[in-house]
Design a protein around this motif. Structure first.
Motif, PDB file in Angstrom:
ATOM      1  N   ARG A  57      -8.442  -2.874   7.759  1.00 39.14           N
ATOM      2  CA  ARG A  57      -7.715  -1.904   8.323  1.00 39.14           C
ATOM      3  C   ARG A  57      -7.259  -0.562   6.549  1.00 39.14           C
ATOM      4  O   ARG A  57      -7.465  -0.111   6.468  1.00 39.14           O
ATOM      5  CB  ARG A  57      -6.114  -2.208   8.643  1.00 39.14           C
ATOM      6  CG  ARG A  57      -5.506  -2.120   9.536  1.00 39.14           C
ATOM      7  CD  ARG A  57      -5.352  -3.400  10.541  1.00 39.14           C
ATOM      8  NE  ARG A  57      -6.124  -4.298  10.576  1.00 39.14           N
ATOM      9  CZ  ARG A  57      -7.130  -4.911  11.385  1.00 39.14           C
ATOM     10  NH1 ARG A  57      -7.141  -4.463  12.496  1.00 39.14           N
ATOM     11  NH2 ARG A  57      -7.814  -5.928  11.102  1.00 39.14           N
ATOM     12  N   THR A  58      -6.348  -1.989   5.639  1.00 40.95           N
ATOM     13  CA  THR A  58      -6.295  -1.035   4.513  1.00 40.95           C
ATOM     14  C   THR A  58      -7.669  -0.977   3.507  1.00 40.95           C
ATOM     15  O   THR A  58      -7.603   0.805   3.396  1.00 40.95           O
ATOM     16  CB  THR A  58      -5.509  -2.366   3.673  1.00 40.95           C
ATOM     17  OG1 THR A  58      -4.622  -3.145   4.448  1.00 40.95           O
ATOM     18  CG2 THR A  58      -4.629  -1.976   2.197  1.00 40.95           C
ATOM     19  N   ARG A  59      -8.786  -1.359   3.804  1.00 44.40           N
ATOM     20  CA  ARG A  59     -10.005  -1.003   2.803  1.00 44.40           C
ATOM     21  C   ARG A  59     -10.709  -0.085   3.936  1.00 44.40           C
ATOM     22  O   ARG A  59     -11.367   1.364   2.731  1.00 44.40           O
ATOM     23  CB  ARG A  59     -10.998  -2.314   2.756  1.00 44.40           C
ATOM     24  CG  ARG A  59     -11.729  -1.874   1.807  1.00 44.40           C
ATOM     25  CD  ARG A  59     -12.674  -2.734   1.932  1.00 44.40           C
ATOM     26  NE  ARG A  59     -13.683  -3.116   3.031  1.00 44.40           N
ATOM     27  CZ  ARG A  59     -14.513  -2.056   3.654  1.00 44.40           C
ATOM     28  NH1 ARG A  59     -14.887  -1.116   3.093  1.00 44.40           N
ATOM     29  NH2 ARG A  59     -15.264  -2.528   4.782  1.00 44.40           N
ATOM     30  N   GLU A 134       4.431  -8.413  -2.505  1.00 44.27           N
ATOM     31  CA  GLU A 134       4.554  -6.855  -1.994  1.00 44.27           C
ATOM     32  C   GLU A 134       3.524  -6.447  -0.874  1.00 44.27           C
ATOM     33  O   GLU A 134       2.385  -6.816  -1.466  1.00 44.27           O
ATOM     34  CB  GLU A 134       4.282  -6.200  -3.267  1.00 44.27           C
ATOM     35  CG  GLU A 134       6.255  -6.427  -3.717  1.00 44.27           C
ATOM     36  CD  GLU A 134       6.257  -4.951  -4.332  1.00 44.27           C
ATOM     37  OE1 GLU A 134       6.320  -3.858  -3.635  1.00 44.27           O
ATOM     38  OE2 GLU A 134       7.322  -4.655  -5.128  1.00 44.27           O
ATOM     39  N   HIS A 135       3.274  -4.554  -0.388  1.00 43.11           N
ATOM     40  CA  HIS A 135       2.272  -3.813  -0.233  1.00 43.11           C
ATOM     41  C   HIS A 135       3.102  -2.825  -0.528  1.00 43.11           C
ATOM     42  O   HIS A 135       2.772  -2.140   0.889  1.00 43.11           O
ATOM     43  CB  HIS A 135       1.280  -4.022   1.526  1.00 43.11           C
ATOM     44  CG  HIS A 135       0.855  -4.107   1.733  1.00 43.11           C
ATOM     45  ND1 HIS A 135       0.145  -3.505   1.135  1.00 43.11           N
ATOM     46  CD2 HIS A 135      -0.217  -4.197   3.076  1.00 43.11           C
ATOM     47  CE1 HIS A 135      -0.468  -2.543   2.399  1.00 43.11           C
ATOM     48  NE2 HIS A 135      -1.021  -3.895   2.921  1.00 43.11           N
ATOM     49  N   PRO A 136       3.029  -2.573  -1.638  1.00 47.20           N
ATOM     50  CA  PRO A 136       3.126  -1.194  -1.501  1.00 47.20           C
ATOM     51  C   PRO A 136       3.738   0.550  -1.234  1.00 47.20           C
ATOM     52  O   PRO A 136       3.881   0.914  -0.757  1.00 47.20           O
ATOM     53  CB  PRO A 136       3.741  -0.517  -3.848  1.00 47.20           C
ATOM     54  CG  PRO A 136       2.379  -1.681  -3.963  1.00 47.20           C
ATOM     55  CD  PRO A 136       2.618  -2.593  -2.547  1.00 47.20           C
ATOM     56  N   THR A 227       6.454  -6.813  13.091  1.00 46.92           N
ATOM     57  CA  THR A 227       5.090  -7.697  12.626  1.00 46.92           C
ATOM     58  C   THR A 227       4.904  -8.636  13.144  1.00 46.92           C
ATOM     59  O   THR A 227       4.905  -9.288  14.133  1.00 46.92           O
ATOM     60  CB  THR A 227       6.464  -8.220  10.753  1.00 46.92           C
ATOM     61  OG1 THR A 227       7.028  -8.805  11.182  1.00 46.92           O
ATOM     62  CG2 THR A 227       6.995  -7.285  10.558  1.00 46.92           C
ATOM     63  N   ARG A 228       3.498  -9.424  12.530  1.00 51.89           N
ATOM     64  CA  ARG A 228       2.844 -10.347  12.982  1.00 51.89           C
ATOM     65  C   ARG A 228       2.854 -11.400  11.855  1.00 51.89           C
ATOM     66  O   ARG A 228       3.402 -11.548  11.370  1.00 51.89           O
ATOM     67  CB  ARG A 228       1.307  -9.989  12.942  1.00 51.89           C
ATOM     68  CG  ARG A 228      -0.050 -11.310  12.854  1.00 51.89           C
ATOM     69  CD  ARG A 228      -1.030 -10.955  11.981  1.00 51.89           C
ATOM     70  NE  ARG A 228      -1.124 -10.434  10.711  1.00 51.89           N
ATOM     71  CZ  ARG A 228      -1.545 -11.609   9.432  1.00 51.89           C
ATOM     72  NH1 ARG A 228      -1.929 -13.153  10.498  1.00 51.89           N
ATOM     73  NH2 ARG A 228      -1.570 -11.012   8.339  1.00 51.89           N
ATOM     74  N   ILE A 229       3.050 -12.834  13.369  1.00 55.70           N
ATOM     75  CA  ILE A 229       3.779 -13.940  12.635  1.00 55.70           C
ATOM     76  C   ILE A 229       2.036 -14.321  11.063  1.00 55.70           C
ATOM     77  O   ILE A 229       1.282 -14.132  11.866  1.00 55.70           O
ATOM     78  CB  ILE A 229       3.843 -14.999  13.350  1.00 55.70           C
ATOM     79  CG1 ILE A 229       4.475 -14.597  14.912  1.00 55.70           C
ATOM     80  CG2 ILE A 229       4.177 -16.705  12.379  1.00 55.70           C
ATOM     81  CD1 ILE A 229       5.978 -15.144  14.102  1.00 55.70           C
TER      82      ILE A 229
HETATM   83  C1  NCD Z   1      -0.596  -6.288   6.671  1.00 58.44           C
HETATM   84  C2  NCD Z   1      -1.190  -7.017   5.753  1.00 58.44           C
HETATM   85  O1  NCD Z   1      -2.000  -7.301   4.939  1.00 58.44           O
HETATM   86  O2  NCD Z   1       0.081  -7.620   4.947  1.00 58.44           O
HETATM   87  N1  NCD Z   1      -1.643  -5.290   7.366  1.00 58.44           N
HETATM   88  C3  NCD Z   1      -1.966  -4.192   6.805  1.00 58.44           C
HETATM   89  O3  NCD Z   1      -2.250  -4.068   5.138  1.00 58.44           O
HETATM   90  N2  NCD Z   1      -2.045  -2.651   7.702  1.00 58.44           N
HETATM   91  C4  NCD Z   1       0.751  -6.751   7.693  1.00 58.44           C
HETATM   92  C5  NCD Z   1      -0.170  -8.000   8.247  1.00 58.44           C
HETATM   93  O4  NCD Z   1      -1.697  -8.046   7.478  1.00 58.44           O
HETATM   94  O5  NCD Z   1       0.037  -8.680   8.852  1.00 58.44           O
END
Ligand code: NCD
Length: 309
Positions: A57-59, A134-136, A227-229
């Protein structure tokens, strides 16, 4: 010179309300430009990515953001296929990729990895997830989604449910929300409460309620951020199994929420939101993906253009 030019994006804590609002305005601008105008913003620029943890997703979001503003991307998305397996250090890998790139995007399993990498890189570095810390850029995407879908952030009642201990998106989101006047309910199993080492700072800025009971908050919420566990971050499987499936948002829960409440999720979703919710008007997690591409394009645009765009 624009204040974001050539700056690393390591922590959401470096963004005050004014900066966040500037990024939101530029995101709006990007959304309004036509594709050929957009492609002028980072024409000929290269984004280099290093993903030491699985990520699609993020990539993809960074890739498509960069493509939408006329740039291109290259990098390593799978550690197993990279020189790291041969023993190359993070510092060397970062230096190597920075030679090919104008901006770097790093995801790594360790807290502090981005700050370290930014020190060795002579190109600006964007943290795309550092351990549980973090994931800004996700937080900027999440805040922008709230602003677009609820027309404001101030005044919202926001429930954040799931894995608040290991979920890095939650920490960045809470720090980002600290710039606004919001009422936040943190809903998790007892063992997955927000880490106390981080709560001190967050509690200075935010009105927080911690609870295990989602039911008693549902009817008040404007936003439910699910959020996912984070299975992979548990020290042992047994502990994971105890909390797996603790909260599942289905139509039954949705019925008890405000008609115009929105459901968000950083994705990937496992089983914490039932598929039956997807087609409701409240489900905004795929819209959130779209906004994520545009917020990242805005961030890349200001990082790479001295006079902004
Ligand atoms: C999140 C992450 O990587 O922290 N995913 C993301 O970047 N969309 C959330 C997750 O992995 O649950």
């Amino acid at each position: 010179m624009n204040e974001f030019y050539q700056k690393d994006i390591i922590s959401i804590k470096d963004f005050d309300k004014e900066k966040l609002e500037k990024i939101f305005t530029l995101t709006e601008k990007i959304m309004q430009l036509n594709p050929s105008e957009r492609r002028e913003i980072c024409k000929g620029k290269t984004l280099g990515y290093l993903f030491y943890e699985p990520s699609t997703r993020t990539r993809l979001s960074f890739d498509s953001a960069m493509a939408s503003i006329g740039g291109n991307s290259l990098g390593i998305s799978n550690v197993a296929s990279s020189s790291t397996q041969k023993g190359e250090s993070l510092a060397d890998t970062v230096r190597m990729i920075s030679i090919y790139s104008d901006v770097l995007v790093l995801r790594h399993t360790l807290d502090g990895s981005s700050r370290f990498a930014a020190e060795v890189s002579d190109k600006p570095l964007i943290n795309a997830g550092s351990g549980t810390e973090e994931h800004p850029t996700q937080a900027i995407q999440d805040l922008f989604t709230m602003k677009k879908e609820k027309k404001k952030i101030d005044g919202l009642k926001i429930g954040i449910v799931g894995d608040l201990k290991y979920g890095r998106t939650v920490y960045s989101l809470l720090h980002g929300l600290g710039n606004y006047d919001v009422d936040v309910r943190l809903i998790s199993p007892e063992s997955l409460r927000i880490r106390s080492d981080s709560t001190y700072e967050i509690k200075q800025k935010l009105d927080l309620t911690e609870t295990t009971n989602i039911e008693e908050h549902l009817d008040e919420l404007d936003v439910l951020y699910v959020t996912r566990i984070q299975k992979e971050r548990f020290p042992d499987e047994e502990e994971y199994l105890k909390v797996k499936g603790s909260y599942v948002v289905g139509l039954d829960m949705l019925k008890r929420m405000k008609d115009d409440a929105i459901i968000l999720h950083p994705l990937p979703r496992i089983d914490e939101i039932s598929a039956e919710v997807d087609n409701t008007k409240n489900a905004k997690y795929f819209k959130q993906v779209e906004y994520g591409m545009h917020t990242r394009a805005a961030l890349l645009g200001v990082t790479l253009n001295e006079n902004g765009f």
